[in-house]
Scaffold this motif. Sequence first.
Motif, PDB file in Angstrom:
ATOM      1  N   TRP A  15       0.849  -1.105   0.035  1.00  0.00           N
ATOM      2  CA  TRP A  15      -0.046  -0.002  -0.093  1.00  0.00           C
ATOM      3  C   TRP A  15       0.915   1.248   0.046  1.00  0.00           C
ATOM      4  CZ3 TRP A  15      -3.145   1.861   4.799  1.00  0.00           C
ATOM      5  CH2 TRP A  15      -4.375   2.837   4.361  1.00  0.00           C
ATOM      6  N   LEU A  16       1.884   1.128   0.960  1.00  0.00           N
ATOM      7  CA  LEU A  16       2.896   2.219   0.769  1.00  0.00           C
ATOM      8  C   LEU A  16       3.463   2.530  -0.553  1.00  0.00           C
ATOM      9  CD1 LEU A  16       5.474   3.526   3.131  1.00  0.00           C
ATOM     10  CD2 LEU A  16       6.216   2.906   0.973  1.00  0.00           C
ATOM     11  N   LYS A  17       3.793   1.471  -1.181  1.00  0.00           N
ATOM     12  CA  LYS A  17       4.592   1.592  -2.556  1.00  0.00           C
ATOM     13  C   LYS A  17       3.731   2.280  -3.561  1.00  0.00           C
ATOM     14  CE  LYS A  17       7.379  -1.653  -3.770  1.00  0.00           C
ATOM     15  NZ  LYS A  17       8.202  -2.869  -3.947  1.00  0.00           N
ATOM     16  N   THR A  22       2.941   6.539  -7.052  1.00  0.00           N
ATOM     17  CA  THR A  22       1.876   6.969  -7.586  1.00  0.00           C
ATOM     18  C   THR A  22       2.320   8.780  -7.389  1.00  0.00           C
ATOM     19  OG1 THR A  22       0.198   5.397  -7.361  1.00  0.00           O
ATOM     20  CG2 THR A  22      -0.368   7.864  -7.979  1.00  0.00           C
ATOM     21  N   TYR A  23       2.691   9.338  -6.200  1.00  0.00           N
ATOM     22  CA  TYR A  23       2.897  10.523  -5.824  1.00  0.00           C
ATOM     23  C   TYR A  23       4.354  10.834  -6.179  1.00  0.00           C
ATOM     24  CZ  TYR A  23      -1.704  10.879  -4.243  1.00  0.00           C
ATOM     25  OH  TYR A  23      -3.113  10.771  -3.925  1.00  0.00           O
ATOM     26  N   GLY A  24       5.230  10.072  -6.722  1.00  0.00           N
ATOM     27  CA  GLY A  24       6.624  10.412  -7.334  1.00  0.00           C
ATOM     28  C   GLY A  24       7.408  10.624  -5.905  1.00  0.00           C
ATOM     29  N   ILE A  25       7.172  10.019  -4.949  1.00  0.00           N
ATOM     30  CA  ILE A  25       7.993  10.053  -3.641  1.00  0.00           C
ATOM     31  C   ILE A  25       9.163   9.340  -3.707  1.00  0.00           C
ATOM     32  CG2 ILE A  25       8.236   9.928  -1.208  1.00  0.00           C
ATOM     33  CD1 ILE A  25       5.049  10.381  -1.386  1.00  0.00           C
ATOM     34  N   PHE A  74       9.833   6.953  10.971  1.00  0.00           N
ATOM     35  CA  PHE A  74       8.582   7.197  11.343  1.00  0.00           C
ATOM     36  C   PHE A  74       7.849   5.922  10.749  1.00  0.00           C
ATOM     37  CE2 PHE A  74       8.844   9.634   7.416  1.00  0.00           C
ATOM     38  CZ  PHE A  74       7.842   9.014   6.640  1.00  0.00           C
ATOM     39  N   VAL A  75       6.643   5.467  11.392  1.00  0.00           N
ATOM     40  CA  VAL A  75       6.123   4.493  10.742  1.00  0.00           C
ATOM     41  C   VAL A  75       4.464   4.962  10.511  1.00  0.00           C
ATOM     42  CG1 VAL A  75       6.981   2.530  11.970  1.00  0.00           C
ATOM     43  CG2 VAL A  75       5.202   3.935  13.105  1.00  0.00           C
ATOM     44  N   TYR A  80       2.044  11.077   6.855  1.00  0.00           N
ATOM     45  CA  TYR A  80       2.924  11.963   6.091  1.00  0.00           C
ATOM     46  C   TYR A  80       2.570  12.174   4.587  1.00  0.00           C
ATOM     47  CZ  TYR A  80       6.811  12.768   2.545  1.00  0.00           C
ATOM     48  OH  TYR A  80       7.416  13.491   1.630  1.00  0.00           O
ATOM     49  N   ILE A  81       1.686  11.262   3.969  1.00  0.00           N
ATOM     50  CA  ILE A  81       1.061  11.570   2.678  1.00  0.00           C
ATOM     51  C   ILE A  81      -0.160  12.540   2.967  1.00  0.00           C
ATOM     52  CG2 ILE A  81      -0.645  10.627   0.839  1.00  0.00           C
ATOM     53  CD1 ILE A  81       2.125   9.542   0.558  1.00  0.00           C
ATOM     54  N   THR A  82      -1.146  12.256   3.944  1.00  0.00           N
ATOM     55  CA  THR A  82      -2.335  13.154   4.173  1.00  0.00           C
ATOM     56  C   THR A  82      -1.834  14.639   4.617  1.00  0.00           C
ATOM     57  OG1 THR A  82      -2.599  12.177   6.243  1.00  0.00           O
ATOM     58  CG2 THR A  82      -3.900  11.465   4.227  1.00  0.00           C
ATOM     59  N   ASP A  83      -1.037  14.564   5.955  1.00  0.00           N
ATOM     60  CA  ASP A  83      -0.974  15.895   6.693  1.00  0.00           C
ATOM     61  C   ASP A  83       0.167  16.483   6.182  1.00  0.00           C
ATOM     62  OD1 ASP A  83      -2.724  14.738   8.127  1.00  0.00           O
ATOM     63  OD2 ASP A  83      -1.736  14.477   9.982  1.00  0.00           O
ATOM     64  N   GLU A  84       1.444  15.944   5.938  1.00  0.00           N
ATOM     65  CA  GLU A  84       2.646  16.840   5.410  1.00  0.00           C
ATOM     66  C   GLU A  84       2.468  17.115   3.931  1.00  0.00           C
ATOM     67  OE1 GLU A  84       6.747  15.577   6.538  1.00  0.00           O
ATOM     68  OE2 GLU A  84       5.976  14.480   8.177  1.00  0.00           O
ATOM     69  N   LEU A  85       1.956  16.212   3.140  1.00  0.00           N
ATOM     70  CA  LEU A  85       2.021  16.607   1.728  1.00  0.00           C
ATOM     71  C   LEU A  85       0.554  17.111   1.236  1.00  0.00           C
ATOM     72  CD1 LEU A  85       3.813  13.436   0.348  1.00  0.00           C
ATOM     73  CD2 LEU A  85       4.694  15.762   0.703  1.00  0.00           C
TER      74      LEU A  85
END
Length: 105
Positions: A15-17, A22-25, A74-75, A80-85
């Motif tokens: 799921w992380l991958k 998709t978001y180019g991280i 961090f786990v 990270y996806i929702t709050d930071e980005l």
Amino acid sequence: MFKVYGSAMCPDCVWLKLNFDTYGIEYEFIDILDSLKNLKEFLKLRDNLEVFDRLKKIGDIGLPAVVRENGEVFVAWEKYITDELGLKLLELEDKKSCSIDGKGC
């Protein structure tokens, strides 16, 4: 670039991958089951960092574990996806469970 410790067998890692790709991280995926070296690197983090304490108490492995360039681990990659980005989490079509009780990972 992030380092991500995980496993191809871990649904949360898949799921992380999906989201990171998709978001180019940019990240390096380190599969802990590919070698003893990879497993030992992950266990050294897991056994010595406070971020894993709650997960160990509830019987979780602690995957995926993300390491920032500054060494911070961090786990909560979803935050990270929702709050930071400020992005929306993409969902897996068939999210499997990896826990013994079948309720999650």
